[in-house]
Design an enzyme around this catalytic site. Structure first.
Site, mmCIF file in Angstrom:
data_model
loop_
_atom_site.group_PDB
_atom_site.id
_atom_site.type_symbol
_atom_site.label_atom_id
_atom_site.label_comp_id
_atom_site.label_asym_id
_atom_site.label_seq_id
_atom_site.Cartn_x
_atom_site.Cartn_y
_atom_site.Cartn_z
ATOM 1 N N ASP A 12 0.889 -1.164 0.000
ATOM 2 C CA ASP A 12 0.000 0.000 0.000
ATOM 3 C C ASP A 12 0.927 1.214 0.000
ATOM 4 O O ASP A 12 1.442 1.612 1.050
ATOM 5 C CB ASP A 12 -0.891 -0.001 1.241
ATOM 6 C CG ASP A 12 -1.757 1.244 1.331
ATOM 7 O OD1 ASP A 12 -2.283 1.683 0.292
ATOM 8 O OD2 ASP A 12 -1.898 1.784 2.451
ATOM 9 N N GLU A 72 -1.189 -1.524 -4.843
ATOM 10 C CA GLU A 72 -2.301 -0.634 -5.138
ATOM 11 C C GLU A 72 -1.861 0.443 -6.126
ATOM 12 O O GLU A 72 -0.758 0.976 -6.026
ATOM 13 C CB GLU A 72 -2.797 0.012 -3.844
ATOM 14 C CG GLU A 72 -4.068 0.813 -4.018
ATOM 15 C CD GLU A 72 -4.636 1.280 -2.699
ATOM 16 O OE1 GLU A 72 -4.935 2.496 -2.599
ATOM 17 O OE2 GLU A 72 -4.779 0.462 -1.770
ATOM 18 N N HIS A 145 -2.239 0.989 7.100
ATOM 19 C CA HIS A 145 -1.488 0.833 5.851
ATOM 20 C C HIS A 145 -1.037 -0.623 5.681
ATOM 21 O O HIS A 145 -1.005 -1.144 4.573
ATOM 22 C CB HIS A 145 -0.278 1.768 5.818
ATOM 23 C CG HIS A 145 -0.636 3.200 6.035
ATOM 24 N ND1 HIS A 145 -1.301 3.950 5.095
ATOM 25 C CD2 HIS A 145 -0.447 4.011 7.100
ATOM 26 C CE1 HIS A 145 -1.490 5.169 5.564
ATOM 27 N NE2 HIS A 145 -0.991 5.227 6.782
#
Length: 176
Positions: A12, A72, A145
């Site tokens: 992330d 991501e 996160h």
């Protein structure tokens, strides 16, 4: 069909905080190996912040030896400056992945939510809850996160299955 045994890295990305998570896959079973967050201070020069993300991501890859990564993609909302900073952090992490010769799957936030929760518009709490359930964790991974990174790793397995099914269907359809 061969049983899949592998270690998957989830990322992330973020300039201030880049979450990472390691998921082991044994057939259909997923388990959490480790997770964490690479944090960089806003007061540090950009090049040093990106260098830290690259260096620490490379260390994670060297330690856990994943074969693939789910990361991501950058979402461009109202704050484009933030999106550019996230993109730079993402690039630093991807360079470490390239150096580790990892197969990379790139997923939008809605794809990750859909894979983990079943709804592309799921909220953060729902994603964290499902990550905890799917990986049989005692608590929600913290910071968030890291939970998001574990969700990206889970998404890699889901989307890979969809891609394989679509390829098989296309092959069967073309054989007629």
């Amino acid at each position: 069909m061969a049983r899949t045994e592998r270690t998957i890295l989830g990322i992330d990305p973020g300039l201030a905080n880049t979450g990472w998570g390691i998921v082991a896959q044994s057939g259909p079973r997923l388990s959490c190996v480790a997770y964490g967050c690479i944090s960089t201070p806003a007061s540090a020069p950009l090049a040093r912040r990106l260098g830290k993300i690259h260096e620490q991501m490379a260390a994670v890859i060297a330690r856990f030896e994943p074969t693939c990564v789910g990361i991501e993609t950058v979402w461009f909302g109202v704050n484009t400056q933030s999106a550019f900073a996230t993109g730079q952090a993402r690039g630093a992490a991807l360079v470490a992945c390239a150096e580790g010769d990892l197969d990379v799957g790139e997923f939008s936030p809605s794809q990750i939510k859909l894979a983990v929760v079943g709804a592309g518009s799921a909220d953060k709490d729902q994603v964290q809850y499902m990550v905890r359930q799917l990986l049989a964790l005692e608590a929600v991974p913290s910071p968030d996160h890291a939970a998001d990174a574990l969700a990206a790793a889970i998404c890699y397995t889901t989307h890979e299955g969809f891609a394989a099914a679509a390829a098989a269907a296309a092959t069967q359809g073309g054989a007629r």
